[in-house]
Design an enzyme around this catalytic site. Structure first.
Site, PDB file in Angstrom:
ATOM      1  N   ARG A  13      23.698  17.173  -3.482  1.00  0.00           N
ATOM      2  CA  ARG A  13      23.788  15.716  -3.375  1.00  0.00           C
ATOM      3  C   ARG A  13      24.087  15.077  -4.727  1.00  0.00           C
ATOM      4  NH1 ARG A  13      21.091  14.052   1.400  1.00  0.00           N
ATOM      5  NH2 ARG A  13      21.685  11.925   0.842  1.00  0.00           N
ATOM      6  N   ARG A  61       0.924 -10.953   6.152  1.00  0.00           N
ATOM      7  CA  ARG A  61       2.376 -11.068   6.316  1.00  0.00           C
ATOM      8  C   ARG A  61       2.886 -10.385   7.581  1.00  0.00           C
ATOM      9  NH1 ARG A  61       5.137  -9.771   0.664  1.00  0.00           N
ATOM     10  NH2 ARG A  61       6.939 -10.539   1.816  1.00  0.00           N
ATOM     11  N   PRO A 103       0.836  -1.212   0.000  1.00  0.00           N
ATOM     12  CA  PRO A 103       0.000   0.000   0.000  1.00  0.00           C
ATOM     13  C   PRO A 103       0.867   1.256   0.000  1.00  0.00           C
ATOM     14  CG  PRO A 103      -0.663  -1.529   1.733  1.00  0.00           C
ATOM     15  CD  PRO A 103       0.640  -2.036   1.179  1.00  0.00           C
ATOM     16  N   GLU A 104       0.579   2.139  -0.929  1.00  0.00           N
ATOM     17  CA  GLU A 104       1.310   3.403  -1.008  1.00  0.00           C
ATOM     18  C   GLU A 104       0.428   4.510  -0.435  1.00  0.00           C
ATOM     19  OE1 GLU A 104       4.263   4.337  -3.071  1.00  0.00           O
ATOM     20  OE2 GLU A 104       4.583   2.589  -4.350  1.00  0.00           O
ATOM     21  N   HIS A 125      -6.219 -13.997   9.588  1.00  0.00           N
ATOM     22  CA  HIS A 125      -5.328 -12.848   9.407  1.00  0.00           C
ATOM     23  C   HIS A 125      -5.923 -11.542   9.929  1.00  0.00           C
ATOM     24  CE1 HIS A 125      -2.712 -15.492   7.276  1.00  0.00           C
ATOM     25  NE2 HIS A 125      -3.574 -15.690   6.301  1.00  0.00           N
TER      26      HIS A 125
END
Ligand code: ZN
Length: 271
Positions: A152, A109, A2-3, A90
């Site tokens: 950078r 998970r 999930p973003e 779950h």
């Protein structure tokens, strides 16, 4: 995984059931996820009223009238199930409101997390303290990026994944925003011009906003999909499109490895 847009959509979905609701029952069905649940989680949340929901980076926030905020992360595979017909193995944390709505945090998970943070301490909470600005908020500007990237030499792609520079940006949205802005993902971050950063910022905001909107449209149906708030499909320009034609010039999209993850880009369109 999930973003940010999925987390935002999840929070908006949860708000329909939780905002202003009293939590009549809170049940943990195992000891924890990636780390143990807080020992006082059930005691603190049972009987509490939810005063609002929010999101910071990829964390969801459930604020309560106990002065404590429940902070959740969906990890790799987490999602909330709304009104599940029955609880599965779950479903590790269950919230039931006093009007009888049942919400289960399902995480096969178990890379997710649940924490309780005192509301005044939220900004200083270790996972939040060093975060950069939210992509959709005013703090993300070309000037912020210019300062944060400095001189950078690391690739711009990798720097944009650094949560201290922009909070919550994931691989999909970095690849897509760099494509739209015409920036080579391998370019040294400090060498990206001010003009290119000025193109990039609105594209970061656009790809995130479009994904949230796509999730919002799938939300309308979420009761039909077994109450699962999850992923939504979207057509990407480059992400996961190795060898397929660039949507702008038709040349094949290329894949390369950066920081152990894939980057997709068009060598012709991104300089
Ligand atoms: Zn192209």
């Amino acid at each position: 995984m999930p973003e940010l847009p999925e987390v935002e959509t999840t929070v908006r979905g949860l708000a329909r059931y939780l905002d202003g609701a009293r939590l009549a029952r809170v049940e943990t069905r195992r000891a924890g996820l990636r780390r143990p649940f807080p020992v006082d989680l059930v005691q603190t949340l049972t009987g509490a009223t939810v005063t609002g929901l929010g999101r910071r980076a990829k964390y969801g926030l459930i604020h309560t009238d106990r002065g404590q905020t429940m902070v959740f992360h969906l990890g790799m595979s987490g999602r909330w199930r709304i009104e599940p017909d029955e609880l599965g193995k779950h479903d590790h944390l269950v919230l039931e409101t006093d009007s009888g709505h049942v919400l289960a945090l399902c995480d096969p998970r178990r890379f997710g997390s649940v924490d309780l943070v005192a509301e005044p301490q939220l900004a200083q909470w270790p996972a939040f303290a060093a975060l950069g600005p939210e992509p959709l908020e005013d703090g993300l500007t070309p000037a912020h990026l210019k300062t944060a990237l400095g001189a950078r030499s690391a690739a711009i792609k990798l720097m944009l994944l650094d949560q201290r520079i922009v909070a919550g940006l994931g691989n999909i949205y970095v690849c897509e925003a760099l494509f739209r802005a015409g920036i080579d993902p391998r370019k040294a971050a400090g060498k990206v011009s001010t003009a290119a950063l000025a193109r990039l910022v609105p594209q970061i905001k656009a790809v995130i906003a479009e994904a949230i909107e796509a999730g919002g449209s799938s939300l309308r149906d979420f009761a039909q999909v077994d109450g699962e708030l999850g992923y939504f499909s979207k057509q990407f320009d480059v992400y996961d499109r190795h060898g397929q034609p660039c949507t702008r010039c038709g040349a094949p999209v290329q894949r390369l490895a950066q920081g152990g993850r894939s980057t997709w880009h068009c060598a012709g369109c991104q300089k």
